[in-house]
Design a protein around this motif. Sequence first.
Motif, PDB file in Angstrom:
ATOM      1  N   LEU A   1       0.818  -1.205   0.000  1.00 45.82           N
ATOM      2  CA  LEU A   1       0.000   0.000   0.000  1.00 45.82           C
ATOM      3  C   LEU A   1       0.857   1.261   0.000  1.00 45.82           C
ATOM      4  CD1 LEU A   1      -2.921   1.070   0.137  1.00 45.82           C
ATOM      5  CD2 LEU A   1      -2.758   0.923   2.641  1.00 45.82           C
ATOM      6  N   ARG A   2       1.973   1.225   0.682  1.00 42.93           N
ATOM      7  CA  ARG A   2       2.805   2.411   0.810  1.00 42.93           C
ATOM      8  C   ARG A   2       3.801   2.584  -0.330  1.00 42.93           C
ATOM      9  NH1 ARG A   2       6.657   2.442   5.851  1.00 42.93           N
ATOM     10  NH2 ARG A   2       7.719   3.999   4.551  1.00 42.93           N
ATOM     11  N   GLU A   3       3.926   1.599  -1.218  1.00 44.71           N
ATOM     12  CA  GLU A   3       4.994   1.628  -2.213  1.00 44.71           C
ATOM     13  C   GLU A   3       4.935   2.855  -3.117  1.00 44.71           C
ATOM     14  OE1 GLU A   3       7.117  -1.163  -5.621  1.00 44.71           O
ATOM     15  OE2 GLU A   3       5.791  -2.075  -4.136  1.00 44.71           O
ATOM     16  N   GLY A   4       3.739   3.224  -3.583  1.00 43.02           N
ATOM     17  CA  GLY A   4       3.632   4.381  -4.464  1.00 43.02           C
ATOM     18  C   GLY A   4       4.040   5.673  -3.783  1.00 43.02           C
ATOM     19  N   ALA A   5       3.614   5.859  -2.541  1.00 43.75           N
ATOM     20  CA  ALA A   5       3.986   7.065  -1.796  1.00 43.75           C
ATOM     21  C   ALA A   5       5.476   7.092  -1.502  1.00 43.75           C
ATOM     22  CB  ALA A   5       3.188   7.147  -0.497  1.00 43.75           C
ATOM     23  N   ASP A   6       6.047   5.933  -1.192  1.00 47.75           N
ATOM     24  CA  ASP A   6       7.490   5.852  -0.980  1.00 47.75           C
ATOM     25  C   ASP A   6       8.251   6.276  -2.236  1.00 47.75           C
ATOM     26  OD1 ASP A   6       7.073   4.897   1.579  1.00 47.75           O
ATOM     27  OD2 ASP A   6       7.628   2.829   1.123  1.00 47.75           O
ATOM     28  N   ALA A   7       7.832   5.739  -3.379  1.00 46.60           N
ATOM     29  CA  ALA A   7       8.515   6.035  -4.633  1.00 46.60           C
ATOM     30  C   ALA A   7       8.457   7.523  -4.956  1.00 46.60           C
ATOM     31  CB  ALA A   7       7.894   5.213  -5.763  1.00 46.60           C
ATOM     32  N   ALA A   8       7.301   8.134  -4.682  1.00 48.31           N
ATOM     33  CA  ALA A   8       7.154   9.560  -4.965  1.00 48.31           C
ATOM     34  C   ALA A   8       7.969  10.424  -4.012  1.00 48.31           C
ATOM     35  CB  ALA A   8       5.681   9.953  -4.881  1.00 48.31           C
ATOM     36  N   ALA A   9       8.263   9.913  -2.821  1.00 50.53           N
ATOM     37  CA  ALA A   9       8.913  10.725  -1.787  1.00 50.53           C
ATOM     38  C   ALA A   9      10.434  10.686  -1.848  1.00 50.53           C
ATOM     39  CB  ALA A   9       8.452  10.250  -0.410  1.00 50.53           C
TER      40      ALA A   9
END
Length: 278
Positions: free
Chosen positions: A16-24
């Motif tokens: 679930l957090r992978e997309g937000a991690d990648a963007a950050a």
Amino acid sequence: MRTTGVPRYAPDWLELREGADAAARSPELLEALRPRLSGPPLVIHDLGCGTGSMGRWLAPRLGGPQLWILHDRDPDLLDRAAVRMPRTTADGGRITVATARGDLSRLTGSTLDGASLVTASALLDVLTPREVDGIAAACAEAQCPALLALSVVGRVELAPADPLDAELAEAFNAHQRRGGLVGPDAVAVASRAFARYGATVRTRTSPWLLGAERSALAAEWLRGWVAAAVAQRPELAGRAEGYLRRRLAACAAGVLRVVVHHRDLLALPAPRSAGAAA
């Protein structure tokens, strides 16, 4: 690779957090790292790899050929990460994957012999100062850089604001430091540790920006954030229940905005002196 006292992470949460991690994650630190990478092939050790999100983000940005050595104590996560690693980079370089099950107490300079890079994501803040120092010492002995992303810094912003925000944040930060973990002090502790071993340290902000487009992640983060705060201060339970209900309703309506602040760290080892190399 997780320590004995650190809970295993649910794959669903990591996904679930992978997309937000990648963007950050910080692109500036990646650019600063490039000139210091040795290869080919690049030999990259991913500590506490989880489901492999760091590899999926970083491998295509570095080109190939590459050997990724995935470290975690959870065999199920290791298997999942290995299967989902890309096999070629954007420039057609081949990616080879190996796994190493174990915890940080076994990490040494000899483990990292020949490494081009040590990397990790969302790992530092769940370690003790001794474990952080162990990573810094091993990297110094192996003369390899470290790119360590997404460590919490103990600051969150929620809009619209609520009177209970600050009290829950304080309790959550205390929970992050339980049992001697570095928690929100992770980047400061790691910066000092790497500097003691002669490394040049750079850090950059890497915040999660959670709005309507990431409402599922915001809701799950809220549940975990409040639960940890209440675990630290059980007297908050009654007020926290109503708070969470209000916040989840705002999240579902698409009106809640959350910024979860993190910081990325790049440590570049000092060159060996002529005397040390002889």
